[in-house]
Design an enzyme around this catalytic site. Structure first.
Site, PDB file in Angstrom:
ATOM      1  N   CYS A   1      15.956 -13.040  -3.089  1.00 57.83           N
ATOM      2  CA  CYS A   1      15.616 -12.408  -1.678  1.00 57.83           C
ATOM      3  C   CYS A   1      14.556 -12.705  -1.184  1.00 57.83           C
ATOM      4  O   CYS A   1      13.464 -12.882  -1.735  1.00 57.83           O
ATOM      5  CB  CYS A   1      15.985 -10.832  -1.531  1.00 57.83           C
ATOM      6  SG  CYS A   1      17.349 -10.141  -2.563  1.00 57.83           S
TER       7      CYS A   1
ATOM      8  N   ARG B   1      15.386 -18.441  -1.263  1.00 61.31           N
ATOM      9  CA  ARG B   1      15.430 -17.357  -2.197  1.00 61.31           C
ATOM     10  C   ARG B   1      16.647 -16.563  -2.371  1.00 61.31           C
ATOM     11  O   ARG B   1      16.837 -15.591  -3.244  1.00 61.31           O
ATOM     12  CB  ARG B   1      14.339 -16.557  -1.671  1.00 61.31           C
ATOM     13  CG  ARG B   1      12.961 -17.015  -1.438  1.00 61.31           C
ATOM     14  CD  ARG B   1      11.849 -16.069  -0.898  1.00 61.31           C
ATOM     15  NE  ARG B   1      11.586 -14.921  -1.971  1.00 61.31           N
ATOM     16  CZ  ARG B   1      10.792 -15.123  -2.853  1.00 61.31           C
ATOM     17  NH1 ARG B   1      10.000 -16.142  -3.066  1.00 61.31           N
ATOM     18  NH2 ARG B   1      10.659 -14.037  -3.732  1.00 61.31           N
TER      19      ARG B   1
ATOM     20  N   TRP C   1      19.931 -12.151  -2.216  1.00 62.26           N
ATOM     21  CA  TRP C   1      20.627 -12.632  -3.462  1.00 62.26           C
ATOM     22  C   TRP C   1      20.892 -11.433  -4.218  1.00 62.26           C
ATOM     23  O   TRP C   1      20.205 -10.675  -4.669  1.00 62.26           O
ATOM     24  CB  TRP C   1      19.540 -13.559  -4.247  1.00 62.26           C
ATOM     25  CG  TRP C   1      20.298 -14.086  -5.266  1.00 62.26           C
ATOM     26  CD1 TRP C   1      20.969 -15.524  -5.400  1.00 62.26           C
ATOM     27  CD2 TRP C   1      20.313 -13.776  -6.626  1.00 62.26           C
ATOM     28  NE1 TRP C   1      21.365 -15.511  -6.677  1.00 62.26           N
ATOM     29  CE2 TRP C   1      20.966 -14.489  -7.547  1.00 62.26           C
ATOM     30  CE3 TRP C   1      19.708 -12.508  -7.521  1.00 62.26           C
ATOM     31  CZ2 TRP C   1      21.229 -14.515  -9.077  1.00 62.26           C
ATOM     32  CZ3 TRP C   1      19.991 -12.399  -8.721  1.00 62.26           C
ATOM     33  CH2 TRP C   1      20.906 -13.383  -9.513  1.00 62.26           C
TER      34      TRP C   1
ATOM     35  N   ASN D   1      12.806  -6.772  -1.791  1.00 56.99           N
ATOM     36  CA  ASN D   1      13.068  -7.649  -2.585  1.00 56.99           C
ATOM     37  C   ASN D   1      12.655  -7.100  -4.059  1.00 56.99           C
ATOM     38  O   ASN D   1      11.349  -6.559  -4.170  1.00 56.99           O
ATOM     39  CB  ASN D   1      12.189  -8.909  -2.230  1.00 56.99           C
ATOM     40  CG  ASN D   1      12.168 -10.019  -3.442  1.00 56.99           C
ATOM     41  OD1 ASN D   1      13.180  -9.942  -4.304  1.00 56.99           O
ATOM     42  ND2 ASN D   1      11.214 -10.597  -3.791  1.00 56.99           N
ATOM     43  N   GLY D   2      13.587  -7.101  -5.212  1.00 59.79           N
ATOM     44  CA  GLY D   2      13.359  -6.546  -6.349  1.00 59.79           C
ATOM     45  C   GLY D   2      14.314  -5.602  -6.702  1.00 59.79           C
ATOM     46  O   GLY D   2      15.445  -5.735  -6.399  1.00 59.79           O
TER      47      GLY D   2
ATOM     48  N   GLU E   1      18.578 -31.546 -19.514  1.00 57.41           N
ATOM     49  CA  GLU E   1      18.114 -31.353 -18.071  1.00 57.41           C
ATOM     50  C   GLU E   1      19.626 -32.089 -17.365  1.00 57.41           C
ATOM     51  O   GLU E   1      20.014 -31.559 -16.243  1.00 57.41           O
ATOM     52  CB  GLU E   1      17.007 -32.193 -17.687  1.00 57.41           C
ATOM     53  CG  GLU E   1      16.719 -32.369 -16.101  1.00 57.41           C
ATOM     54  CD  GLU E   1      16.825 -31.074 -15.306  1.00 57.41           C
ATOM     55  OE1 GLU E   1      16.696 -30.194 -15.793  1.00 57.41           O
ATOM     56  OE2 GLU E   1      16.702 -31.113 -14.059  1.00 57.41           O
TER      57      GLU E   1
ATOM     58  N   LYS F   1      21.867 -30.206 -14.638  1.00 61.44           N
ATOM     59  CA  LYS F   1      22.374 -30.470 -13.315  1.00 61.44           C
ATOM     60  C   LYS F   1      23.936 -30.419 -13.186  1.00 61.44           C
ATOM     61  O   LYS F   1      24.229 -30.138 -11.970  1.00 61.44           O
ATOM     62  CB  LYS F   1      21.733 -31.810 -13.039  1.00 61.44           C
ATOM     63  CG  LYS F   1      20.272 -31.852 -12.771  1.00 61.44           C
ATOM     64  CD  LYS F   1      19.517 -31.579 -11.409  1.00 61.44           C
ATOM     65  CE  LYS F   1      18.986 -30.156 -11.629  1.00 61.44           C
ATOM     66  NZ  LYS F   1      17.797 -29.921 -12.248  1.00 61.44           N
TER      67      LYS F   1
ATOM     68  N   GLU G   1      25.020 -26.977 -12.519  1.00 66.97           N
ATOM     69  CA  GLU G   1      24.390 -26.189 -11.402  1.00 66.97           C
ATOM     70  C   GLU G   1      25.254 -26.719 -10.099  1.00 66.97           C
ATOM     71  O   GLU G   1      25.435 -26.068  -9.193  1.00 66.97           O
ATOM     72  CB  GLU G   1      23.029 -26.489 -11.391  1.00 66.97           C
ATOM     73  CG  GLU G   1      22.199 -25.706 -10.266  1.00 66.97           C
ATOM     74  CD  GLU G   1      20.643 -26.048 -10.774  1.00 66.97           C
ATOM     75  OE1 GLU G   1      20.454 -27.066 -11.224  1.00 66.97           O
ATOM     76  OE2 GLU G   1      19.728 -25.366 -10.319  1.00 66.97           O
TER      77      GLU G   1
ATOM     78  N   HIS H   1      27.573 -31.408 -36.820  1.00 67.77           N
ATOM     79  CA  HIS H   1      27.416 -29.895 -37.310  1.00 67.77           C
ATOM     80  C   HIS H   1      28.149 -29.001 -36.614  1.00 67.77           C
ATOM     81  O   HIS H   1      28.188 -27.898 -36.666  1.00 67.77           O
ATOM     82  CB  HIS H   1      25.829 -29.576 -37.525  1.00 67.77           C
ATOM     83  CG  HIS H   1      25.197 -30.265 -38.316  1.00 67.77           C
ATOM     84  ND1 HIS H   1      25.187 -30.543 -39.748  1.00 67.77           N
ATOM     85  CD2 HIS H   1      24.066 -31.365 -38.097  1.00 67.77           C
ATOM     86  CE1 HIS H   1      24.371 -31.356 -40.101  1.00 67.77           C
ATOM     87  NE2 HIS H   1      23.658 -31.668 -38.977  1.00 67.77           N
TER      88      HIS H   1
ATOM     89  N   LYS I   1      16.765 -20.529  -5.433  1.00 63.70           N
ATOM     90  CA  LYS I   1      15.769 -21.445  -5.815  1.00 63.70           C
ATOM     91  C   LYS I   1      14.632 -20.754  -6.512  1.00 63.70           C
ATOM     92  O   LYS I   1      14.267 -21.177  -7.607  1.00 63.70           O
ATOM     93  CB  LYS I   1      14.975 -21.942  -4.548  1.00 63.70           C
ATOM     94  CG  LYS I   1      14.079 -23.056  -4.605  1.00 63.70           C
ATOM     95  CD  LYS I   1      14.570 -24.408  -4.959  1.00 63.70           C
ATOM     96  CE  LYS I   1      13.496 -25.627  -5.261  1.00 63.70           C
ATOM     97  NZ  LYS I   1      14.142 -26.424  -6.174  1.00 63.70           N
TER      98      LYS I   1
HETATM   99  O1  M6R Z   1      10.396 -22.291 -10.225  1.00 62.00           O
HETATM  100  P1  M6R Z   1      10.583 -22.597 -11.683  1.00 62.00           P
HETATM  101  O2  M6R Z   1      10.318 -24.067 -12.042  1.00 62.00           O
HETATM  102  O3  M6R Z   1       9.782 -21.648 -12.504  1.00 62.00           O
HETATM  103  O4  M6R Z   1      12.002 -22.296 -11.835  1.00 62.00           O
HETATM  104  C1  M6R Z   1      12.685 -22.291 -13.163  1.00 62.00           C
HETATM  105  C2  M6R Z   1      14.139 -22.353 -12.880  1.00 62.00           C
HETATM  106  O5  M6R Z   1      14.695 -21.392 -12.506  1.00 62.00           O
HETATM  107  C3  M6R Z   1      14.572 -23.723 -12.556  1.00 62.00           C
HETATM  108  O6  M6R Z   1      14.028 -24.698 -12.878  1.00 62.00           O
HETATM  109  C4  M6R Z   1      16.208 -23.776 -12.219  1.00 62.00           C
HETATM  110  O7  M6R Z   1      16.458 -23.898 -13.503  1.00 62.00           O
HETATM  111  C5  M6R Z   1      16.401 -25.047 -11.483  1.00 62.00           C
HETATM  112  N1  M6R Z   1      17.415 -24.519 -10.183  1.00 62.00           N
HETATM  113  C6  M6R Z   1      17.331 -26.081 -12.133  1.00 62.00           C
HETATM  114  O8  M6R Z   1      17.541 -27.210 -11.097  1.00 62.00           O
END
Ligand code: M6R
Length: 577
Positions: free
Chosen positions: A2, A28, A70, A96-97, A458, A462, A465, A481, A572
């Site tokens: 949020c 956010r 959020w 927020n929280g 990674e 992607k 996500e 395995h 984000k």
């Molecule tokens: O802001 P941060 O780097 O601490 O965020 C960590 C993860 O939340 C962030 O990398 C998330 O996995 C991304 N959305 C991936 O693309």
């Protein structure tokens, strides 16, 4: 997560201004949006801020608060959207929280006759104050709130007819921007960095009353002096320009942003990276902590340092305290783009209690992670708007490579940006064509070994996500395995094969023999890969191979017509546990 915004102005401001400021915090959370003014107006709805902004009435105001959500407690609905009023509509809050003991508080308030309209934990805050103010003044009521609530909060509260905002926080971030005729309250400096470069950052369990002037208090209600910081945030690249999405714009900026970080490490941040290196040398134990993409950057950091005989480990922030023993001889290096990830902050607070030293690598200056650190370096990637981390990952790795170079690794980072540009220019069309053949697939496996293992993870992240494909990034050696059982005719497997990595070639053959549809990415021309990325240095291949994965996730999602920059259920900055 949020985002919250508050404005207290000496002159009248258009209500559209508060929503425009809120838009800067949309990364956010983007489940719903709303604002409230001190004349009692409350407007809120589900959906995008841009749509809300278009439809909203233009009202003039001097004191207002706004919120982008959020969802945690309660689904995505207009009722659950913030702001929330008390029973009389006199007090209005945004939050927020998460208030962990909200059910106990709600129970007490229900018994006293309060009526709730939402399923949120946040709504209890307005009612809590309505009750408290019956026999206490506001300052004392806030002190009580801080004592009686468990959980995390950044709260802004207004009272009908008053030109003041009451602001209090614990664990969730909150900053006060100081303009010439206005005060801004925001979850972070993005919310007001187009208006002022002066800010005060709230520490935990502090509160402030902001009207014609501002006053800060500690958790007992004693007045405190706070330092006004001048911040510089010179890399605003938030306009999408001609690009269809921020994600592709941010991928294409990678050459430029890598040049910027290397240049800075050679110059203005040089002393700091030497200091970090010294902290590493002096520590008995070095541990990286991070989440998501930043964790994969940490794993690469461990790999690069291991190549030059510097021992370190990487632990996912949310699991940190279960997997390590730390003391004053431990150095914790936190890696976080936002610098606000709650899991990282909790781990750092835990480490601090144990007297460990703390260094960090962040993108957002003055973020909470930076402020808690003994030493902090910035990756200077500029603002990243798309939820998926792309350019920030590449800059994190570049900084870690620079660190390894200081210890004897020999990677020429001055030409890195050229390799990046070349990778994008030579392969974008090919990746797009590949995406058209993969977009209907449910599962994709990505294999790596050694330094390509974090890259495989990674790329898989992607693919999950952005195009919502179930993807597994794994060690080539682990296939046999168990996971090999899942490979059947046509299963897509992306294989990352570094120069002369014979073991990885064998793993690739193993899946091919079971009918997998293999896509090879390599810097070894003689194996005739699907994507040949020219570089003699494996460490640079780590970067260019990632970019192929980023482009693939982008083009598959585009083919599926998905909301690329704001994927479902995500935000984000992950400011919840
Ligand atoms: O802001 P941060 O780097 O601490 O965020 C960590 C993860 O939340 C962030 O990398 C998330 O996995 C991304 N959305 C991936 O693309």
């Amino acid at each position: 997560m949020c985002g919250i915004i508050g404005i207290v102005s000496q002159g009248y401001v258009s209500s559209k201004e508060i929503i425009k400021a809120l838009k800067r915090l949309e990364y956010r959370g983007y489940d719903s949006v709303g604002y409230a003014l001190n004349d009692g107006t409350i407007e809120k709805d589900t959906g995008q801020i841009a749509v809300f902004l278009e439809k909203m009435e233009d009202k003039k105001f001097k004191t207002g608060i706004a919120h982008t959500r959020w969802a945690t407690h309660g689904g995505v609905s207009k009722e659950n959207a913030h702001p929330h009023p008390d029973c009389s509509g006199n007090l209005i809050i945004v939050h927020n929280g998460i208030i962990k003991n909200y059910l106990d508080i709600k129970d007490t308030l229900l018994k006293k006759g309060h009526v709730f309209k939402s399923e949120t934990d946040s709504e209890i805050i307005a009612h809590y104050f309505e009750e408290k103010l019956k026999n206490k003044d506001m300052k004392q009521a806030i002190v009580d709130f801080m004592k009686e609530t468990k959980g995390t909060f950044a709260v802004l509260m207004i009272k009908k007819g008053e030109n003041e905002i009451y602001a209090f926080k614990r664990d969730s971030p909150l900053a006060l921007g100081i303009g010439s005729k206005e005060f801004y309250l925001s979850s972070d400096i993005y919310g007001f960095s187009d208006k002022t470069s002066k800010a005060i950052f709230f520490d935990d369990d502090e509160f402030a009353i902001i009207g014609e002037e501002y006053k800060f208090y500690d958790k007992e209600g004693n007045p405190i002096e706070k330092e006004v910081k001048e911040f510089e945030w010179g890399f605003f690249e938030e306009e999408k320009e001609a690009y269809e999405h921020y994600m592709i714009k941010e991928i294409k900026e990678e050459g430029k942003t890598v040049r910027r970080i290397i240049n800075s490490l050679n110059n203005e941040q040089h002393k700091k990276i030497l200091e970090l290196n010294e902290m590493i040398t002096n520590a008995k134990k070095v541990c990286f902590i991070a989440s998501g993409t930043s964790y994969f950057a940490s794993l690469l950091g461990v790999y690069f340092l291991n190549r030059v005989n510097v021992e370190s480990q990487a632990i996912i922030a949310s699991e940190f305290k279960h997997f390590i023993k730390i003391d004053e001889n431990t150095l914790i290096v936190a890696i976080s783009q936002s610098g606000e990830t709650m899991d990282v902050l909790k781990a750092l607070k835990f480490a601090k209690k144990k007297k460990a030293k703390i260094a960090s690598i962040v993108n957002v200056p003055y973020s909470s992670v930076q402020r808690i650190s003994d030493l902090s370096l910035e990756i200077l990637a500029g603002q990243e708007i798309c939820v998926a981390a792309t350019k920030t990952f590449i800059n994190q790795i570049s900084l870690l490579l620079y660190l390894a170079n200081l210890n004897g690794l020999n990677v020429n980072l001055d030409t890195l940006h050229e390799r990046i540009q070349e990778t994008i220019e030579n392969n974008e069309k090919k990746v797009e064509a590949l995406a058209q053949t993969l977009y209907k697939k449910r599962d994709i496996y990505v294999l790596g070994r050694g330094f390509t293992y974090p890259i495989a993870r990674e790329i898989a992240l992607k693919l999950k996500e952005i195009p919502y494909i179930h993807a597994e990034g794994m060690m080539g050696g682990e296939l046999k395995h168990g996971t090999l059982a899942l490979i059947e005719e046509g299963t897509p497997v992306i294989s990352l094969i570094a120069y002369s990595d014979d073991e990885m070639i064998s793993n690739t053959k193993e899946v091919e023999a079971r009918g997998a549809r293999v896509v090879t990415i390599s810097n070894d021309e003689k194996i005739d890969p699907d994507f040949y990325l020219r570089t003699s240095k494996d460490e640079k291949f780590a970067i260019t191979a990632t970019i192929i994965g980023q482009l693939l996730a982008y083009y598959i999602a585009r083919e599926k017509e998905l909301p690329i920059d704001k994927p479902r259920n995500l935000a984000k900055s992950v400011t919840v546990e």
